[in-house]
Design a protein around this motif. Structure first.
Motif, PDB file in Angstrom:
ATOM      1  N   LEU A  59       0.829  -1.209   0.000  1.00 27.24           N
ATOM      2  CA  LEU A  59       0.000   0.000   0.000  1.00 27.24           C
ATOM      3  C   LEU A  59       0.865   1.261   0.000  1.00 27.24           C
ATOM      4  N   LYS A  60       1.961   1.243   0.713  1.00 28.35           N
ATOM      5  CA  LYS A  60       2.862   2.402   0.743  1.00 28.35           C
ATOM      6  C   LYS A  60       3.499   2.627  -0.631  1.00 28.35           C
ATOM      7  N   LYS A  61       3.785   1.542  -1.339  1.00 24.06           N
ATOM      8  CA  LYS A  61       4.321   1.641  -2.692  1.00 24.06           C
ATOM      9  C   LYS A  61       3.293   2.300  -3.629  1.00 24.06           C
ATOM     10  N   GLU A  62       2.037   1.909  -3.477  1.00 22.13           N
ATOM     11  CA  GLU A  62       0.963   2.501  -4.275  1.00 22.13           C
ATOM     12  C   GLU A  62       0.778   3.978  -3.919  1.00 22.13           C
ATOM     13  N   LEU A  63       0.991   4.304  -2.668  1.00 19.96           N
ATOM     14  CA  LEU A  63       0.885   5.689  -2.213  1.00 19.96           C
ATOM     15  C   LEU A  63       1.943   6.568  -2.881  1.00 19.96           C
ATOM     16  N   VAL A  64       3.139   6.038  -3.091  1.00 25.27           N
ATOM     17  CA  VAL A  64       4.201   6.775  -3.792  1.00 25.27           C
ATOM     18  C   VAL A  64       3.765   7.045  -5.235  1.00 25.27           C
ATOM     19  N   LYS A  65       3.178   6.046  -5.878  1.00 27.63           N
ATOM     20  CA  LYS A  65       2.662   6.232  -7.242  1.00 27.63           C
ATOM     21  C   LYS A  65       1.577   7.311  -7.259  1.00 27.63           C
ATOM     22  N   LEU A  66       0.697   7.261  -6.274  1.00 22.59           N
ATOM     23  CA  LEU A  66      -0.380   8.245  -6.181  1.00 22.59           C
ATOM     24  C   LEU A  66       0.189   9.653  -6.024  1.00 22.59           C
ATOM     25  N   GLU A  67       1.201   9.802  -5.196  1.00 23.17           N
ATOM     26  CA  GLU A  67       1.814  11.115  -4.987  1.00 23.17           C
ATOM     27  C   GLU A  67       2.363  11.682  -6.297  1.00 23.17           C
ATOM     28  N   LYS A  68       2.950  10.833  -7.129  1.00 24.73           N
ATOM     29  CA  LYS A  68       3.469  11.274  -8.425  1.00 24.73           C
ATOM     30  C   LYS A  68       2.337  11.737  -9.338  1.00 24.73           C
ATOM     31  N   ILE A  69       1.260  10.974  -9.358  1.00 29.96           N
ATOM     32  CA  ILE A  69       0.101  11.338 -10.180  1.00 29.96           C
ATOM     33  C   ILE A  69      -0.472  12.673  -9.713  1.00 29.96           C
ATOM     34  N   LEU A  70      -0.607  12.816  -8.402  1.00 32.86           N
ATOM     35  CA  LEU A  70      -1.175  14.045  -7.857  1.00 32.86           C
ATOM     36  C   LEU A  70      -0.258  15.245  -8.086  1.00 32.86           C
ATOM     37  N   SER A  71       1.041  15.035  -8.003  1.00 32.36           N
ATOM     38  CA  SER A  71       1.991  16.127  -8.276  1.00 32.36           C
ATOM     39  C   SER A  71       1.852  16.612  -9.710  1.00 32.36           C
ATOM     40  N   GLU A  72       1.718  15.674 -10.626  1.00 29.32           N
ATOM     41  CA  GLU A  72       1.545  16.032 -12.031  1.00 29.32           C
ATOM     42  C   GLU A  72       0.236  16.789 -12.238  1.00 29.32           C
ATOM     43  N   ALA A  73      -0.826  16.323 -11.620  1.00 28.25           N
ATOM     44  CA  ALA A  73      -2.130  16.983 -11.744  1.00 28.25           C
ATOM     45  C   ALA A  73      -2.075  18.408 -11.195  1.00 28.25           C
ATOM     46  N   GLU A  74      -1.418  18.566 -10.060  1.00 26.04           N
ATOM     47  CA  GLU A  74      -1.307  19.896  -9.453  1.00 26.04           C
ATOM     48  C   GLU A  74      -0.468  20.818 -10.337  1.00 26.04           C
ATOM     49  N   ALA A  75       0.654  20.316 -10.834  1.00 21.33           N
ATOM     50  CA  ALA A  75       1.552  21.127 -11.675  1.00 21.33           C
ATOM     51  C   ALA A  75       0.864  21.589 -12.949  1.00 21.33           C
ATOM     52  N   LYS A  76      -0.006  20.744 -13.482  1.00 22.84           N
ATOM     53  CA  LYS A  76      -0.689  21.072 -14.732  1.00 22.84           C
ATOM     54  C   LYS A  76      -2.088  21.657 -14.495  1.00 22.84           C
ATOM     55  N   ASN A  77      -2.420  21.864 -13.207  1.00 18.64           N
ATOM     56  CA  ASN A  77      -3.723  22.411 -12.820  1.00 18.64           C
ATOM     57  C   ASN A  77      -4.869  21.602 -13.438  1.00 18.64           C
ATOM     58  N   LYS A  78      -4.790  20.284 -13.283  1.00 17.80           N
ATOM     59  CA  LYS A  78      -5.780  19.373 -13.868  1.00 17.80           C
ATOM     60  C   LYS A  78      -6.732  18.853 -12.810  1.00 17.80           C
ATOM     61  N   ARG A  79      -7.949  18.564 -13.256  1.00 18.75           N
ATOM     62  CA  ARG A  79      -8.913  17.855 -12.430  1.00 18.75           C
ATOM     63  C   ARG A  79      -8.661  16.363 -12.626  1.00 18.75           C
ATOM     64  N   LEU A  80      -9.126  15.550 -11.700  1.00 19.63           N
ATOM     65  CA  LEU A  80      -8.914  14.108 -11.794  1.00 19.63           C
ATOM     66  C   LEU A  80     -10.246  13.384 -11.882  1.00 19.63           C
ATOM     67  N   ILE A  81     -10.328  12.474 -12.807  1.00 24.26           N
ATOM     68  CA  ILE A  81     -11.502  11.610 -12.929  1.00 24.26           C
ATOM     69  C   ILE A  81     -11.144  10.311 -12.211  1.00 24.26           C
ATOM     70  N   ILE A  82     -11.943   9.989 -11.210  1.00 25.34           N
ATOM     71  CA  ILE A  82     -11.654   8.815 -10.386  1.00 25.34           C
ATOM     72  C   ILE A  82     -12.845   7.872 -10.413  1.00 25.34           C
ATOM     73  N   SER A  83     -12.538   6.609 -10.609  1.00 24.64           N
ATOM     74  CA  SER A  83     -13.551   5.567 -10.573  1.00 24.64           C
ATOM     75  C   SER A  83     -12.999   4.404  -9.762  1.00 24.64           C
ATOM     76  N   SER A  84     -13.732   3.994  -8.761  1.00 23.57           N
ATOM     77  CA  SER A  84     -13.291   2.888  -7.919  1.00 23.57           C
ATOM     78  C   SER A  84     -14.480   1.984  -7.631  1.00 23.57           C
ATOM     79  N   GLU A  85     -14.283   0.717  -7.890  1.00 23.86           N
ATOM     80  CA  GLU A  85     -15.347  -0.255  -7.700  1.00 23.86           C
ATOM     81  C   GLU A  85     -14.847  -1.371  -6.785  1.00 23.86           C
ATOM     82  N   ILE A  86     -15.728  -1.837  -5.945  1.00 26.37           N
ATOM     83  CA  ILE A  86     -15.400  -2.963  -5.059  1.00 26.37           C
ATOM     84  C   ILE A  86     -16.196  -4.158  -5.538  1.00 26.37           C
TER      85      ILE A  86
END
Length: 93
Positions: A59-86
């Motif tokens: 989970l911590k490894k996935e969190l590092v990936k998430l941080e990279k995605i979020l950094s890119e979104a913030e830098a480019k001032n982008k909104r995020l489309i999120i879909s999560s299903e259980i």
């Protein structure tokens, strides 16, 4: 084996800050769940919970990936489309 049941957990387009809050809460909640279980397991059995031992680093490894995605979104001032299903399947155990 039972038929799979699907539940939508997250569905939508979010500004950076909301997306960050939602996603970090999901990951931190899951990590905390495993940390608490691990603590309890150690108290009862004197060793680490094998599931927690695997899941926390994953989970911590996935969190590092998430941080990279979020950094890119913030830098480019982008909104995020999120879909999560259980998906839930009742086992025959």
């Amino acid at each position: 084996m039972s038929k799979a049941k699907k539940l939508k957990l997250i569905e939508g387009e979010f500004p950076f800050r909301e997306a960050k809050e939602i996603l970090f809460n999901v990951f931190y909640t899951k990590i905390n769940f495993h940390q608490r279980n691990n603590f309890s397991y150690k108290e009862r059995f004197g060793k680490e919970d094998p599931t927690a031992k695997k899941r926390i680093p994953a989970l911590k490894k996935e969190l590092v990936k998430l941080e990279k995605i979020l950094s890119e979104a913030e830098a480019k001032n982008k909104r995020l489309i999120i879909s999560s299903e259980i998906t839930i399947i009742l086992s025959n155990d």
